[in-house]
Write an enzyme that holds these catalytic residues in place. Sequence first.
Site, mmCIF file in Angstrom:
data_model
loop_
_atom_site.group_PDB
_atom_site.id
_atom_site.type_symbol
_atom_site.label_atom_id
_atom_site.label_comp_id
_atom_site.label_asym_id
_atom_site.label_seq_id
_atom_site.Cartn_x
_atom_site.Cartn_y
_atom_site.Cartn_z
ATOM 1 N N ASP A 38 1.892 1.491 -7.480
ATOM 2 C CA ASP A 38 2.337 2.881 -7.399
ATOM 3 C C ASP A 38 3.802 2.958 -7.814
ATOM 4 O OD1 ASP A 38 2.137 5.759 -6.258
ATOM 5 O OD2 ASP A 38 3.875 4.911 -5.230
ATOM 6 N N ASP A 77 0.662 8.002 -12.009
ATOM 7 C CA ASP A 77 1.662 7.103 -11.426
ATOM 8 C C ASP A 77 1.056 5.994 -10.565
ATOM 9 O OD1 ASP A 77 0.773 8.838 -9.503
ATOM 10 O OD2 ASP A 77 2.723 9.119 -8.553
ATOM 11 N N GLU A 78 -0.248 5.739 -10.711
ATOM 12 C CA GLU A 78 -0.869 4.702 -9.894
ATOM 13 C C GLU A 78 -2.020 4.057 -10.658
ATOM 14 O OE1 GLU A 78 -3.010 4.409 -5.488
ATOM 15 O OE2 GLU A 78 -1.451 5.916 -5.845
#
Length: 420
Positions: free
Chosen positions: A16, A114-115
């Site tokens: 993350d 974002d992960e």
Amino acid sequence: MYNYHICPKRHVFCVDQKSFFASVSCLLKGLDPMTAKLAVVADTKSLGSVVLAATPELKKLGIKTGSRLFEIPAQSDIYIINPSMKTYLDYSARITEIALKYVAPEDFHQYSVDEFFMDVTESYRIFENSPYALANRLKKEVYEETGIDCAIGVGDNMLLSKLSLDIEAKRMPDGIAEWRYHDVPRKLWPIKPLRNFWGINRRSEIKLNERGIFSIGDLARYPVVHLKRDFGVIGVDWHLHANGIDFSLIREKHAIHSPSIAKSQILMRDYRFDEIYVVLLEHVDEVTHRLRLAGRLARTIQFAVGTAEGRIYRKQFTVREGTDDGDVIMRGIWKALQALADPHARYRTLSVTLTNFIPGYARQISLFDDVEAVERRERLLRTVDNLKVKYGQLSVMRALSCTEASTLKLRDGLIAGHKR
């Protein structure tokens, strides 16, 4: 109790990028994401605009994702900016390129902008002597190349890697946490309330509480036969997950069995009941356009509208023969909504979802239909679709989209509903 010795033991990362959107925005302005107070909002010109991301320092002031622009203190050291989705996607792509240096594409899964997940079982030995060491190496390289700080959860499976990320890694000094099967009783079982656990919502938590289940340990020790009896297959999944067991593999890609086409929006001001007709119709036009391009007909239509006070009106209905005509769907939505919703309320959210698809060639015409009129309508819709594909969504608009209530022009050219 399950026998962990026969459970798959892999080395999975869940990565993350910390405060990703706010961090990228800080870097663009030459600010330090860890010390700057910065908020990314949907529209800096609207006081009711939603905060999409905030830096850690701003979060300390109580401003978080979902806050409104008017809630941000008027301080000279607080930066408020619009999103730049294209830039965010560029940064995400750069980080993905770094990750793919250490794992094969089939062992990589992009969970969100974002992960992402990485299964390094087959590759970590090429680069480091342990998965933890590779996680540390990846974290440092991403920071050196992009300036973005990461947190990484390491686990025996995707579930444990995700839980280790969310529950422990983000709070660790080095941003890395490792959960293995033997850690389950000590790290997983104390979790409560149940809604803090992945896959359990508030409604499910209440039902589990009624059975004396208040922690993940309670859930893990509860007889699985009773969970299956009361909740079906989801009860079995809860029991497995409460014991840290997840058999899914990244390289075995998930196939969607019940796809949907949906559109939702948070409105930038309070809308009267009659005004939401315009936005709903625009949404229906958009989802049916996508439906026709896919060559499908929808049989189930779901919609929801939410008031400024938080009350939700939702309903679904069925078109037995299936349809891809926005006018047909809109008539059904508006008729149901007039009987369901408060005409005096002010509205802030709405959504339209199409499901239960059948192939377009399965279209049936009733003996009572005017065949020539149906064919003319189909030709018109095909022409509109072709113009939109070639020249853009604004090339063909309804007259209603020129009214003040319309959001079509505001949304044109946005990425994921936000500015480029």
